[in-house]
Design a protein around this motif. Structure first.
Motif, PDB file in Angstrom:
ATOM      1  N   GLU A  88       0.806  -1.224   0.000  1.00  0.00           N
ATOM      2  CA  GLU A  88       0.000   0.000   0.000  1.00  0.00           C
ATOM      3  C   GLU A  88       0.841   1.278   0.000  1.00  0.00           C
ATOM      4  OE1 GLU A  88      -0.203  -2.538   2.146  1.00  0.00           O
ATOM      5  OE2 GLU A  88      -0.551  -1.847   4.217  1.00  0.00           O
ATOM      6  N   ASP A  89       2.149   1.147   0.121  1.00  0.00           N
ATOM      7  CA  ASP A  89       3.035   2.317  -0.013  1.00  0.00           C
ATOM      8  C   ASP A  89       3.334   2.638  -1.477  1.00  0.00           C
ATOM      9  OD1 ASP A  89       4.838   1.077   2.817  1.00  0.00           O
ATOM     10  OD2 ASP A  89       3.404   2.739   2.788  1.00  0.00           O
ATOM     11  N   THR A  90       2.892   1.773  -2.373  1.00  0.00           N
ATOM     12  CA  THR A  90       3.123   1.997  -3.794  1.00  0.00           C
ATOM     13  C   THR A  90       2.461   3.291  -4.244  1.00  0.00           C
ATOM     14  OG1 THR A  90       3.311  -0.359  -4.292  1.00  0.00           O
ATOM     15  CG2 THR A  90       2.673   1.097  -6.106  1.00  0.00           C
ATOM     16  N   ALA A  91       3.255   4.164  -4.845  1.00  0.00           N
ATOM     17  CA  ALA A  91       2.761   5.471  -5.282  1.00  0.00           C
ATOM     18  C   ALA A  91       3.894   6.219  -5.972  1.00  0.00           C
ATOM     19  CB  ALA A  91       2.268   6.285  -4.090  1.00  0.00           C
ATOM     20  N   VAL A  92       3.547   7.343  -6.557  1.00  0.00           N
ATOM     21  CA  VAL A  92       4.555   8.303  -6.997  1.00  0.00           C
ATOM     22  C   VAL A  92       4.811   9.240  -5.828  1.00  0.00           C
ATOM     23  CG1 VAL A  92       5.179  10.110  -8.625  1.00  0.00           C
ATOM     24  CG2 VAL A  92       3.834   8.139  -9.396  1.00  0.00           C
ATOM     25  N   TYR A  93       6.051   9.384  -5.470  1.00  0.00           N
ATOM     26  CA  TYR A  93       6.431  10.208  -4.332  1.00  0.00           C
ATOM     27  C   TYR A  93       6.995  11.542  -4.842  1.00  0.00           C
ATOM     28  CZ  TYR A  93       5.672   6.456  -1.026  1.00  0.00           C
ATOM     29  OH  TYR A  93       5.089   5.483  -0.247  1.00  0.00           O
ATOM     30  N   TYR A  94       6.508  12.624  -4.236  1.00  0.00           N
ATOM     31  CA  TYR A  94       6.900  13.967  -4.629  1.00  0.00           C
ATOM     32  C   TYR A  94       7.523  14.699  -3.448  1.00  0.00           C
ATOM     33  CZ  TYR A  94       3.710  13.234  -8.572  1.00  0.00           C
ATOM     34  OH  TYR A  94       3.063  12.749  -9.683  1.00  0.00           O
ATOM     35  N   CYS A  95       8.557  15.424  -3.743  1.00  0.00           N
ATOM     36  CA  CYS A  95       9.180  16.302  -2.764  1.00  0.00           C
ATOM     37  C   CYS A  95       8.630  17.720  -2.944  1.00  0.00           C
ATOM     38  CB  CYS A  95      10.687  16.298  -2.980  1.00  0.00           C
ATOM     39  SG  CYS A  95      11.603  17.444  -1.964  1.00  0.00           S
ATOM     40  N   ASN A  96       8.362  18.363  -1.835  1.00  0.00           N
ATOM     41  CA  ASN A  96       7.961  19.773  -1.852  1.00  0.00           C
ATOM     42  C   ASN A  96       8.829  20.534  -0.875  1.00  0.00           C
ATOM     43  OD1 ASN A  96       5.999  21.873  -0.171  1.00  0.00           O
ATOM     44  ND2 ASN A  96       5.843  22.050  -2.385  1.00  0.00           N
ATOM     45  N   ALA A  97       9.294  21.689  -1.274  1.00  0.00           N
ATOM     46  CA  ALA A  97      10.144  22.469  -0.379  1.00  0.00           C
ATOM     47  C   ALA A  97       9.868  23.955  -0.541  1.00  0.00           C
ATOM     48  CB  ALA A  97      11.612  22.183  -0.663  1.00  0.00           C
ATOM     49  N   HIS A  98       9.908  24.632   0.587  1.00  0.00           N
ATOM     50  CA  HIS A  98       9.825  26.085   0.595  1.00  0.00           C
ATOM     51  C   HIS A  98      11.257  26.610   0.642  1.00  0.00           C
ATOM     52  CE1 HIS A  98       5.433  26.274   1.317  1.00  0.00           C
ATOM     53  NE2 HIS A  98       5.657  25.064   1.766  1.00  0.00           N
ATOM     54  N   LEU A  99      11.694  27.166  -0.468  1.00  0.00           N
ATOM     55  CA  LEU A  99      13.090  27.565  -0.619  1.00  0.00           C
ATOM     56  C   LEU A  99      13.228  29.073  -0.563  1.00  0.00           C
ATOM     57  CD1 LEU A  99      14.067  25.262  -3.636  1.00  0.00           C
ATOM     58  CD2 LEU A  99      14.215  24.767  -1.187  1.00  0.00           C
ATOM     59  N   VAL A 100      14.234  29.518   0.173  1.00  0.00           N
ATOM     60  CA  VAL A 100      14.590  30.932   0.129  1.00  0.00           C
ATOM     61  C   VAL A 100      15.569  31.096  -1.022  1.00  0.00           C
ATOM     62  CG1 VAL A 100      15.626  32.864   1.344  1.00  0.00           C
ATOM     63  CG2 VAL A 100      14.219  31.215   2.595  1.00  0.00           C
ATOM     64  N   VAL A 101      15.151  31.860  -2.009  1.00  0.00           N
ATOM     65  CA  VAL A 101      15.899  32.006  -3.261  1.00  0.00           C
ATOM     66  C   VAL A 101      16.503  33.402  -3.345  1.00  0.00           C
ATOM     67  CG1 VAL A 101      15.736  31.920  -5.781  1.00  0.00           C
ATOM     68  CG2 VAL A 101      14.374  30.358  -4.378  1.00  0.00           C
ATOM     69  N   ASN A 102      17.736  33.464  -3.764  1.00  0.00           N
ATOM     70  CA  ASN A 102      18.410  34.755  -3.963  1.00  0.00           C
ATOM     71  C   ASN A 102      18.101  35.259  -5.375  1.00  0.00           C
ATOM     72  OD1 ASN A 102      19.710  34.581  -1.422  1.00  0.00           O
ATOM     73  ND2 ASN A 102      21.230  33.220  -2.308  1.00  0.00           N
ATOM     74  N   THR A 103      17.383  36.354  -5.444  1.00  0.00           N
ATOM     75  CA  THR A 103      17.053  36.942  -6.732  1.00  0.00           C
ATOM     76  C   THR A 103      17.811  38.267  -6.894  1.00  0.00           C
ATOM     77  OG1 THR A 103      15.180  38.224  -5.906  1.00  0.00           O
ATOM     78  CG2 THR A 103      14.764  35.938  -6.507  1.00  0.00           C
ATOM     79  N   ASP A 104      17.679  38.866  -8.047  1.00  0.00           N
ATOM     80  CA  ASP A 104      18.385  40.127  -8.306  1.00  0.00           C
ATOM     81  C   ASP A 104      17.857  41.254  -7.425  1.00  0.00           C
ATOM     82  OD1 ASP A 104      18.740  39.467 -11.875  1.00  0.00           O
ATOM     83  OD2 ASP A 104      19.972  38.894 -10.152  1.00  0.00           O
ATOM     84  N   TRP A 105      16.667  41.109  -6.895  1.00  0.00           N
ATOM     85  CA  TRP A 105      16.092  42.169  -6.053  1.00  0.00           C
ATOM     86  C   TRP A 105      16.028  41.776  -4.587  1.00  0.00           C
ATOM     87  CZ3 TRP A 105      13.623  39.576 -10.008  1.00  0.00           C
ATOM     88  CH2 TRP A 105      12.669  38.630  -9.629  1.00  0.00           C
ATOM     89  N   GLY A 106      16.679  40.697  -4.207  1.00  0.00           N
ATOM     90  CA  GLY A 106      16.716  40.287  -2.815  1.00  0.00           C
ATOM     91  C   GLY A 106      16.358  38.820  -2.668  1.00  0.00           C
ATOM     92  N   SER A 107      16.045  38.417  -1.438  1.00  0.00           N
ATOM     93  CA  SER A 107      15.694  37.023  -1.172  1.00  0.00           C
ATOM     94  C   SER A 107      14.199  36.892  -0.957  1.00  0.00           C
ATOM     95  CB  SER A 107      16.438  36.517   0.068  1.00  0.00           C
ATOM     96  OG  SER A 107      17.830  36.529  -0.148  1.00  0.00           O
ATOM     97  N   SER A 108      13.633  35.842  -1.511  1.00  0.00           N
ATOM     98  CA  SER A 108      12.217  35.576  -1.348  1.00  0.00           C
ATOM     99  C   SER A 108      12.023  34.073  -1.196  1.00  0.00           C
ATOM    100  CB  SER A 108      11.420  36.078  -2.565  1.00  0.00           C
ATOM    101  OG  SER A 108      11.537  37.476  -2.702  1.00  0.00           O
ATOM    102  N   GLN A 109      10.903  33.690  -0.580  1.00  0.00           N
ATOM    103  CA  GLN A 109      10.589  32.274  -0.399  1.00  0.00           C
ATOM    104  C   GLN A 109       9.581  31.845  -1.452  1.00  0.00           C
ATOM    105  OE1 GLN A 109      10.055  30.036   3.516  1.00  0.00           O
ATOM    106  NE2 GLN A 109       7.931  30.286   2.882  1.00  0.00           N
ATOM    107  N   PHE A 110       9.868  30.697  -2.053  1.00  0.00           N
ATOM    108  CA  PHE A 110       8.969  30.131  -3.044  1.00  0.00           C
ATOM    109  C   PHE A 110       8.779  28.656  -2.738  1.00  0.00           C
ATOM    110  CE2 PHE A 110       8.963  33.754  -5.836  1.00  0.00           C
ATOM    111  CZ  PHE A 110      10.194  34.348  -5.644  1.00  0.00           C
ATOM    112  N   SER A 111       7.661  28.111  -3.194  1.00  0.00           N
ATOM    113  CA  SER A 111       7.379  26.688  -3.021  1.00  0.00           C
ATOM    114  C   SER A 111       7.672  25.975  -4.328  1.00  0.00           C
ATOM    115  CB  SER A 111       5.921  26.478  -2.626  1.00  0.00           C
ATOM    116  OG  SER A 111       5.638  25.089  -2.517  1.00  0.00           O
TER     117      SER A 111
END
Length: 123
Positions: A88-111
């Motif tokens: 019953e563990d059979t499935a497609v497993y997905y990772c999700n992460a909230h990442l703090v990303v360095n952009t040209d205008w500063g840092s922001s969090q994205f999913s």
């Protein structure tokens, strides 16, 4: 380009183990909350395990005591160790992460979501 790349899925017999990896790449400052989800055929995607950036973890009742989520901060990688696997563990497993990303205008969090990795447990 920021992305999550998963690996480690496969076919295993019931009672066996697998370790999934999810590596974040790109202009990343840090990984905040991250988790593993799974989706079986004909079912909705469900949360399996989550790791809060402060260190706490939570698990679905169905995997408690069998699965462990962990991180390697230096490698920007999240793992899911899966033991005592069941059909019953059979499935497609997905990772999700909230990442703090360095952009040209500063840092922001994205999913972000990984592409998914198939886990098949045979009886």
């Amino acid at each position: 380009q920021v992305q999550l790349v998963e690996s480690g899925g496969g076919l295993v017999q019931a009672g066996g183990s697998l370790r999934l990896s999810c590596e974040a790449s790109g202009r990343i400052s840090r990984i905040n909350t991250c988790g593993w989800y799974r989706q079986a055929p004909g079912k909705q995607r469900e949360l399996v395990a989550v790791s809060i950036s402060g260190g706490s973890t939570n698990y679905a009742d169905s995997v408690k005591g069998r699965f462990t989520i962990s991180r390697d901060y230096a490698k920007n990688t999240v793992y899911l160790q899966m033991n005592s696997l069941r059909p019953e563990d059979t499935a497609v497993y997905y990772c999700n992460a909230h990442l703090v990303v360095n952009t040209d205008w500063g840092s922001s969090q994205f999913s972000y979501w990984g592409q998914g990795t198939q886990v098949t447990v045979s009886s």
